[in-house]
Each structure stands twice: as structure tokens, then as C-alpha cells.
Design a protein around this motif. Sequence first.
Motif, PDB file in Angstrom:
ATOM      1  N   LEU A  17      18.638  18.430  21.088  1.00  0.00           N
ATOM      2  CA  LEU A  17      18.725  19.608  20.218  1.00  0.00           C
ATOM      3  C   LEU A  17      20.147  20.145  20.149  1.00  0.00           C
ATOM      4  O   LEU A  17      20.788  20.356  21.165  1.00  0.00           O
ATOM      5  CB  LEU A  17      17.797  20.706  20.729  1.00  0.00           C
ATOM      6  N   TRP A  19      23.105  22.982  19.581  1.00  0.00           N
ATOM      7  CA  TRP A  19      23.202  24.425  19.716  1.00  0.00           C
ATOM      8  C   TRP A  19      24.392  24.914  18.934  1.00  0.00           C
ATOM      9  O   TRP A  19      25.223  24.151  18.491  1.00  0.00           O
ATOM     10  CB  TRP A  19      23.229  24.884  21.176  1.00  0.00           C
ATOM     11  N   ARG A  32      22.898  29.424  21.186  1.00  0.00           N
ATOM     12  CA  ARG A  32      21.458  29.190  21.174  1.00  0.00           C
ATOM     13  C   ARG A  32      21.159  27.843  20.555  1.00  0.00           C
ATOM     14  O   ARG A  32      21.931  27.284  19.807  1.00  0.00           O
ATOM     15  CB  ARG A  32      20.726  30.324  20.472  1.00  0.00           C
ATOM     16  N   ASP A  33      19.970  27.352  20.887  1.00  0.00           N
ATOM     17  CA  ASP A  33      19.459  26.163  20.217  1.00  0.00           C
ATOM     18  C   ASP A  33      18.223  26.590  19.447  1.00  0.00           C
ATOM     19  O   ASP A  33      17.988  27.785  19.256  1.00  0.00           O
ATOM     20  CB  ASP A  33      19.189  25.027  21.212  1.00  0.00           C
ATOM     21  N   ASP A  34      17.416  25.648  18.999  1.00  0.00           N
ATOM     22  CA  ASP A  34      16.252  25.990  18.186  1.00  0.00           C
ATOM     23  C   ASP A  34      15.191  26.762  18.968  1.00  0.00           C
ATOM     24  O   ASP A  34      14.321  27.400  18.382  1.00  0.00           O
ATOM     25  CB  ASP A  34      15.625  24.719  17.599  1.00  0.00           C
ATOM     26  N   HIS A  35      15.248  26.743  20.285  1.00  0.00           N
ATOM     27  CA  HIS A  35      14.246  27.433  21.107  1.00  0.00           C
ATOM     28  C   HIS A  35      14.673  28.833  21.525  1.00  0.00           C
ATOM     29  O   HIS A  35      13.858  29.611  21.986  1.00  0.00           O
ATOM     30  CB  HIS A  35      13.914  26.611  22.348  1.00  0.00           C
ATOM     31  N   GLY A  36      15.934  29.133  21.434  1.00  0.00           N
ATOM     32  CA  GLY A  36      16.364  30.462  21.844  1.00  0.00           C
ATOM     33  C   GLY A  36      17.775  30.445  22.401  1.00  0.00           C
ATOM     34  O   GLY A  36      18.494  29.451  22.343  1.00  0.00           O
TER      35      GLY A  36
END
Length: 190
Positions: A17, A19, A32-36
Motif C-alpha cells: 500500500l 502512503w 497515511r495510507d489507505d487504512h489511516g
Amino acid sequence: MNDYSELKNAAEACGPLPWRFIERGITSAGVRDDHGFIAFMDYSHPAKYGACPDREAKARFIGHATPAAVLALISELEVSNNVGRALGETLGSVVESRDALVRVVDQLKAENEALRNEAESNEDSLDAWVTRANKFEEENARHRKYAERYWFLTNQASPADWEYLGHQIPAVIDQEVDALMDKVKEEQDD
């Protein structure tokens, strides 16, 4: 730092993923990445977090130093190191080849010098042979003249010629024989 295995393992463990850097207003930022959020920085309270005027720059750097970027840099370094090693080996081969060529050139120079010395020696020998040949040629010319005189005396001279020549000394005899030979040749030509 030549061994990047620890950094490479850490980058690979982050997963695929991506960031990114996120600015939250004018006083905070995060990565952040796609999860937070992965990291969050608040640079509005220097007294609370300590004076750090470059927190925003650090947050931006962390945002750009993604695992993919780190792995790409490591890959480039590994390629560069491999190319460097290959160039080092090639350079070593080139140096060995150059050294071998220098040895061959030195050997050829030595052989050339030996041949030059031999040629000079042969020139001296050749000069000696030419001198001898010239002496032989002069001696051969004298012997040819003696042979002509003998042939003339035995084949064309009369008894009176022999009687006349018998009273002469050898140096004068040669001159007299030559004169007599010329006289007989003139008579034959007429």
C-alpha cells in the motif's frame, strides 16, 4: 552503509500500500495510507513538543520515503555496486592485458635491438666480403692477362718472337708481349 538488508526487510514488511503526506490545516500534517494515519505531527505548539521549525519538512520527507521508493533506491544501489564490481574486474583484466602488452613490446624491442646489432655486424662482414671480392677481381684481371699472353705465345708467336723475348727481363717481357699481341691483332684485322 553497504548492507541494506535490514532496511530492505523493513520496507518489504510495510506491504504494497502506498502512503502519502497529508497536510491538516496550517498546524499539523501526517503520513497515511489507505487504512489511516501512520504518523501525525502537530507543529503548532513548540512549547509542548519542543522547538522544531523543520517538522513539516520531516513529515513531507517521511511521506515521500515510501517503501517502494526505498526499495527502488536499494535496487539502484545494488545494480551500481554490481556494475562497479564488473568494472573493477574489467579494469583488472585491462591492466593485466596492458602489462602483457608491455612485456611483449619490451621483448620485441630487445629482439629488434639484437637484429640491429646482428645487421650492423653483418654490414661489417659484408664490407669485408666486398673488399675481398674487389681484390679477387683485380687479381683475376691480372691472371686473365697472363693467360692471354701465354695463349698468344703458345699459339701465335713465331720462333723469332721467342728468341727476341728470351733476352728480356720479366717486367719488360710483359710489355713486349703486349706490344707484340697488339701488332699481331692489327695484322689480322687488316
